[in-house]
Motif scaffolding. Structure first.
Motif, mmCIF file in Angstrom:
data_model
loop_
_atom_site.group_PDB
_atom_site.id
_atom_site.type_symbol
_atom_site.label_atom_id
_atom_site.label_comp_id
_atom_site.label_asym_id
_atom_site.label_seq_id
_atom_site.Cartn_x
_atom_site.Cartn_y
_atom_site.Cartn_z
ATOM 1 N N LEU A 162 0.829 -1.206 0.000
ATOM 2 C CA LEU A 162 0.000 0.000 0.000
ATOM 3 C C LEU A 162 0.864 1.257 0.000
ATOM 4 C CD1 LEU A 162 -2.719 -1.101 2.602
ATOM 5 C CD2 LEU A 162 -2.623 -1.552 0.142
ATOM 6 N N GLU A 163 1.961 1.218 0.751
ATOM 7 C CA GLU A 163 2.858 2.377 0.787
ATOM 8 C C GLU A 163 3.542 2.585 -0.563
ATOM 9 O OE1 GLU A 163 4.716 5.710 1.709
ATOM 10 O OE2 GLU A 163 3.158 4.748 2.942
ATOM 11 N N LEU A 164 3.898 1.488 -1.231
ATOM 12 C CA LEU A 164 4.485 1.613 -2.566
ATOM 13 C C LEU A 164 3.511 2.283 -3.531
ATOM 14 C CD1 LEU A 164 6.449 -1.682 -3.360
ATOM 15 C CD2 LEU A 164 7.347 0.645 -3.296
ATOM 16 N N MET A 165 2.248 1.905 -3.439
ATOM 17 C CA MET A 165 1.249 2.525 -4.316
ATOM 18 C C MET A 165 1.180 4.029 -4.079
ATOM 19 S SD MET A 165 -0.127 0.177 -6.269
ATOM 20 C CE MET A 165 -1.734 0.819 -6.774
ATOM 21 N N ARG A 166 1.175 4.443 -2.822
ATOM 22 C CA ARG A 166 1.114 5.876 -2.521
ATOM 23 C C ARG A 166 2.392 6.592 -2.971
ATOM 24 N NH1 ARG A 166 -1.517 3.570 2.076
ATOM 25 N NH2 ARG A 166 0.423 3.519 3.276
ATOM 26 N N THR A 167 3.545 5.912 -2.812
ATOM 27 C CA THR A 167 4.815 6.505 -3.238
ATOM 28 C C THR A 167 4.835 6.731 -4.742
ATOM 29 O OG1 THR A 167 6.018 5.485 -1.407
ATOM 30 C CG2 THR A 167 7.313 6.145 -3.329
ATOM 31 N N PHE A 168 4.407 5.734 -5.495
ATOM 32 C CA PHE A 168 4.394 5.875 -6.950
ATOM 33 C C PHE A 168 3.401 6.937 -7.398
ATOM 34 C CE2 PHE A 168 6.140 1.423 -7.040
ATOM 35 C CZ PHE A 168 7.375 1.788 -7.553
ATOM 36 N N GLN A 169 2.263 7.005 -6.728
ATOM 37 C CA GLN A 169 1.293 8.031 -7.122
ATOM 38 C C GLN A 169 1.860 9.429 -6.885
ATOM 39 O OE1 GLN A 169 -2.340 8.799 -4.895
ATOM 40 N NE2 GLN A 169 -3.518 8.799 -6.804
ATOM 41 N N ARG A 170 2.533 9.637 -5.748
ATOM 42 C CA ARG A 170 3.147 10.942 -5.487
ATOM 43 C C ARG A 170 4.172 11.283 -6.570
ATOM 44 N NH1 ARG A 170 3.096 9.114 -0.050
ATOM 45 N NH2 ARG A 170 5.275 8.431 -0.222
ATOM 46 N N GLN A 171 4.987 10.291 -6.923
ATOM 47 C CA GLN A 171 6.005 10.526 -7.946
ATOM 48 C C GLN A 171 5.363 10.862 -9.289
ATOM 49 O OE1 GLN A 171 8.907 7.355 -8.405
ATOM 50 N NE2 GLN A 171 9.169 7.835 -10.573
ATOM 51 N N HIS A 172 4.337 10.105 -9.647
ATOM 52 C CA HIS A 172 3.712 10.304 -10.957
ATOM 53 C C HIS A 172 3.008 11.662 -11.063
ATOM 54 C CE1 HIS A 172 3.524 5.644 -11.583
ATOM 55 N NE2 HIS A 172 4.747 6.119 -11.564
ATOM 56 N N ILE A 173 2.388 12.083 -9.973
ATOM 57 C CA ILE A 173 1.674 13.365 -10.003
ATOM 58 C C ILE A 173 2.626 14.537 -9.762
ATOM 59 C CG2 ILE A 173 -0.087 14.776 -8.867
ATOM 60 C CD1 ILE A 173 -1.663 12.230 -8.291
ATOM 61 N N ASP A 174 3.403 14.452 -8.689
ATOM 62 C CA ASP A 174 4.186 15.614 -8.261
ATOM 63 C C ASP A 174 5.493 15.787 -9.042
ATOM 64 O OD1 ASP A 174 2.204 15.979 -6.387
ATOM 65 O OD2 ASP A 174 3.289 14.917 -4.804
ATOM 66 N N ALA A 175 6.131 14.675 -9.411
ATOM 67 C CA ALA A 175 7.400 14.771 -10.124
ATOM 68 C C ALA A 175 7.230 14.697 -11.643
ATOM 69 C CB ALA A 175 8.350 13.671 -9.655
#
Length: 271
Positions: free
Chosen positions: A49-62
């Motif tokens: 679940l944490e990996l999913m949130r990490t990837f979403q942050r990267q995809h949106i914010d970065a």
């Protein structure tokens, strides 16, 4: 059986803009996370679940994308995690390639946890089947097919090249039989409800066997009181039935059980 984790289940952020619809595609492309994934993920679903949130942050914010890039993700706990979902375009396959295939992410990396488990492969395969129900064609490709990348890694890509077959599931272990309890009415045990018999290597075991053996041994018949109805017990049952006038046989049925506590013939010399 694979279960679905919704966006709410992994606490996804809302997309920053609407998705591009993709009602049909040629198939599905399989991806991996790349980088390091802790081997602890196999025993800890919270890491997924944490990996999913990490990837979403990267995809949106970065990356500046509207959301988590993939339609679905599969994890080693045989769960599917909802990404962009069905019938919409991913942002994972490369420029100009997203309108050809949907995208599913396997939560396995290029270091640490690198070898997909059977449950992870089942989850990815179930994701492919679900995407097919929502417009995906029959093609199953890796991210590297048509795009210069190492994704989805050697082990996962080898599986994709084979057609993403399901791993062989181990046959379910037979449930052990419920233990047979012997109920006593004073000094006489009730009929336990099953015929004691010996068939090849399938020897019956239980308290009822031991109780019957103990009674026969006390009456002078030669047999081990071990709770296992083997050839020795079958021989004694055969001799006892013959001595008491019961129908020929080498089993302890209801009549033989009752006779064991009601009449005592002398043991046969051969028993």
């Amino acid at each position: 059986m694979t279960t679905m984790v919704t966006r709410a289940g992994w606490r996804a952020r809302r997309p920053t803009s609407s998705y591009t619809q993709l009602p049909r595609a040629r198939g599905v492309k399989v991806h991996y996370t790349g980088g390091y994934v802790s081997p602890k993920i196999v025993d800890d679903h919270d890491i997924c679940l944490e990996l999913m949130r990490t990837f979403q942050r990267q995809h949106i914010d970065a990356n500046g994308w509207s959301d988590f890039a993939y339609n679905l993700a599969g994890c080693p706990h045989r769960r599917l995690l909802e990404g962009r979902g069905f019938g919409v375009m991913s942002a994972a396959n490369g420029p100009g390639l997203n309108d050809d295939h949907y995208a599913i992410l396997a939560l396995v990396g290029s270091s640490g946890f690198t070898q997909p488990t059977d449950d992870l492969l089942h989850a990815v395969r179930d994701g492919i089947e679900l995407l097919r129900k929502h417009g995906a064609g029959t093609e199953i490709k890796g991210h590297r097919d048509g795009y210069s990348t190492s994704c989805p890694g050697g082990p996962l890509y080898a599986w994709v090249r084979k057609g993403a077959p399901r791993p062989r599931e181990a046959p379910a272990k037979p449930k052990p039989p419920k233990p047979v309890k012997v109920v006593w009415d004073g000094d006489v045990p009730r009929w336990p409800g099953r015929v004691l018999k010996h068939v090849g290597g399938a020897m019956m075991r239980g308290e009822d066997v031991r109780v019957w053996q103990d009674k026969m041994a006390r009456r002078g018949w030669k047999l081990d009181v071990d709770g296992v109805f083997g050839e020795q017990s079958a021989d004694v049952a055969r001799g006892y039935r013959r001595a008491t006038g019961l129908p020929a046989g080498d089993t302890v049925d209801k009549a033989t059980w009752a006779m064991t506590w009601s009449w005592t013939p002398p043991p046969e010399k051969s028993a």
